[in-house]
Design an enzyme around this catalytic site. Structure first.
Site, PDB file in Angstrom:
ATOM      1  CG  HIS A  16      13.480 -11.208  12.035  1.00  0.00           C
ATOM      2  ND1 HIS A  16      13.283 -10.954  10.690  1.00  0.00           N
ATOM      3  CD2 HIS A  16      14.400 -10.303  12.451  1.00  0.00           C
ATOM      4  CE1 HIS A  16      14.039  -9.939  10.321  1.00  0.00           C
ATOM      5  NE2 HIS A  16      14.734  -9.526  11.366  1.00  0.00           N
TER       6      HIS A  16
ATOM      7  CE  LYS B 110      11.263  -4.966   8.392  1.00  0.00           C
ATOM      8  NZ  LYS B 110      12.393  -4.242   7.909  1.00  0.00           N
TER       9      LYS B 110
ATOM     10  NE  ARG C 119      16.268   3.857  10.583  1.00  0.00           N
ATOM     11  CZ  ARG C 119      16.139   2.529  10.805  1.00  0.00           C
ATOM     12  NH1 ARG C 119      15.095   1.869  10.360  1.00  0.00           N
ATOM     13  NH2 ARG C 119      17.053   1.878  11.485  1.00  0.00           N
TER      14      ARG C 119
ATOM     15  CB  SER D 148      12.916  -0.992  11.293  1.00  0.00           C
ATOM     16  OG  SER D 148      13.136  -1.630  10.071  1.00  0.00           O
TER      17      SER D 148
ATOM     18  CG  ASP E 244      10.469  -0.830   8.109  1.00  0.00           C
ATOM     19  OD1 ASP E 244      11.234  -0.140   8.828  1.00  0.00           O
ATOM     20  OD2 ASP E 244      10.853  -1.836   7.488  1.00  0.00           O
TER      21      ASP E 244
HETATM   22  N1  URA Z   1      16.790  -4.590   9.610  1.00  0.00           N
HETATM   23  C1  URA Z   1      15.598  -3.954   9.497  1.00  0.00           C
HETATM   24  O1  URA Z   1      14.630  -4.557   9.027  1.00  0.00           O
HETATM   25  N2  URA Z   1      15.509  -2.684   9.908  1.00  0.00           N
HETATM   26  C2  URA Z   1      16.531  -1.988  10.434  1.00  0.00           C
HETATM   27  O2  URA Z   1      16.371  -0.848  10.796  1.00  0.00           O
HETATM   28  C3  URA Z   1      17.775  -2.637  10.545  1.00  0.00           C
HETATM   29  C4  URA Z   1      17.876  -3.950  10.123  1.00  0.00           C
END
Ligand code: URA
Length: 435
Positions: A82, A187, A168, A183, A161
């Site tokens: 990622h 995932k 957010r 966050s 999320d």
């Molecule tokens: N990318 C994400 O997936 N979450 C965040 O909070 C910030 C960047």
């Protein structure tokens, strides 16, 4: 349990228990806790922070709020990768086939994303016919047969999320280390890989502008992975200028193909080798970093990484001939050179601004509904440290609309900072954590 008490506790600097965090995440996902109470909690967390334990609990609660992908049908150690994102970041396109050619199964769910260019999924759609909407069964079958599959996110991964991130975004609570780490990792945990390699970017084109912040985020995510029993490694890499030279979907695909042929830009190739060696170590296909790099260089040299890309594209319905004949990829109707207006050295460039040029040309999405023009973008001709003379071409704008090309060209020129001194070199790879 009452949401009011949870907000009050965090507002007063208290430490939330596992149960309290689960109560909040489950209630919010189901729509039982209203946005105003969730916003108040996010703001209290923003100001008072969370401990590593609280961050891990929040991550687990969000990861288990929807489907948890079961990749046990794929043999071998599955390693996910990622990136926290940046301009010209085409890493998955080259790294996936390189690592798969070395025997590490690559099973990746990717997003389209908003931003300067499309996400990996959009870039892959530059291959005519490429299908990113696989069923999970077909996805697993392809990984077992070809060694690599990349699909759009169809499973309902971490819906908590998704909801919280959107909240957010509009309540000024994105840039908190614990909230970002949980966050991203929620995932990744839901996506089912055994090991996770994170590319945490730092610099003017990154979320984390300073190396100190990038290190803190990386450390937080490695700790979350460790607590969840997933081998997690983080590489901190520079994003103060675009990665490689190409910014734009099909243009980045072409650069990734050149890299798999051994003709890639130095920085991009180095990043692929560094991340790839972390993935080979995590996938137990090499014992040392040196052995891993040798294996990765070998699959570039003998053409097997390029062949893996073609096999992967064909297995997902795309035209694999485009790997060997890139004139089959989308191309813009004209190019416009951006010329230097003074002599000197490129001191630096406003990385974000180069990304905005791609957006202006139509290469990215401003809203979820926007269409992406896969053919447009920018190909830099000069990067930080290069000597330039007045009239030299700094970049080539690839465009389909002359007004947009003019606007992007002006913006691109002002993104270059040219001065008389030879600038110091920023190292590409800053550090590797958790290896
Ligand atoms: N990318 C994400 O997936 N979450 C965040 O909070 C910030 C960047």
């Amino acid at each position: 349990m009452r949401m009011y008490d949870i907000i009050l506790k965090k507002r007063n600097g208290g430490r939330l228990s596992d149960e309290e965090i689960r109560f909040f995440v489950q209630g919010y996902t189901k729509g039982e806790i209203p946005d105003y109470q969730a916003s108040a909690l996010m703001m209290a967390i923003y100001f008072n922070g969370m401990t590593s334990g609280e961050t891990a609990s929040l991550t687990t609660a969000m990861a288990t709020s929807g489907d948890m992908l079961d990749l046990s049908g794929i043999s071998g150690i599955k390693v996910d990768k990622h990136s926290t994102g940046g301009v010209g970041d085409k890493t998955s396109l080259a790294l996936g086939p390189m690592v798969a050619a070395c025997g590490v199964p690559v099973a990746k769910m990717s997003g389209r994303g908003l931003g300067h260019t499309g996400g990996t999924i959009d870039k892959l759609e530059s291959f005519p016919g490429f299908n990113t909407s696989l069923t999970v069964d077909k996805f697993i079958e392809n990984v077992n047969r070809v060694g690599i599959a990349i699909m759009g996110q169809t499973a309902d991964l971490a819906p908590a999320d998704k909801k919280l991130y959107a909240l957010r975004d509009v309540t000024a609570t994105v840039d908190n280390m614990s909230l970002i780490a949980s966050s991203i990792m929620s995932k990744k945990l839901a996506a089912g890989a055994d090991a996770i390699v994170l590319d945490v970017k730092t610099g003017s084109g990154a979320f984390m502008k300073t190396e100190e912040d990038a290190r803190a985020l990386a450390a937080e995510m490695v700790e979350i992975g460790r607590r969840a029993g997933r081998n997690t490694i983080a590489v901190i890499s520079d994003m103060d200028q675009p990665l490689g030279y190409a910014v734009g979907n099909a243009l980045e695909v072409k650069e990734a193909i050149e890299t798999l042929k051994g003709n890639g830009p130095e920085d991009f190739t180095r990043l692929c080798l560094t991340l790839g060696s972390c993935m080979l170590l995590a996938g137990e296909k090499a014992r040392t970093r040196e052995e891993a790099e040798e294996k990765l260089k070998a699959v570039i040299r003998d053409g097997s990484a390029l062949k893996k890309l073609a096999g992967f594209v064909e297995a997902q319905g795309g035209d694999g001939r485009a790997v060997y004949d890139t004139s089959l990829l989308p191309a813009a109707s004209f190019t416009l050179p951006v010329k230097a207006s003074e002599d000197g050295y490129v001191q630096r460039m406003a990385c974000d601004e180069i990304g905005v040029c791609s957006l202006i040309l139509g290469g990215g999405r401003e809203t979820k509904e926007s269409a992406v023009d896969l053919s447009v973008g920018i190909v830099l001709q000069k990067k930080a440290g290069d000597r330039v003379s007045r009239g030299d071409t700094l970049a080539l704008i690839h465009a389909n609309d002359s007004q947009k090309a003019q606007e992007a060209s002006k913006r691109c020129l002002s993104a270059f900072v040219i001065g008389k001194e030879i600038p110091g070199k920023r190292p590409l790879i800053r550090t590797v954590l958790g290896a």
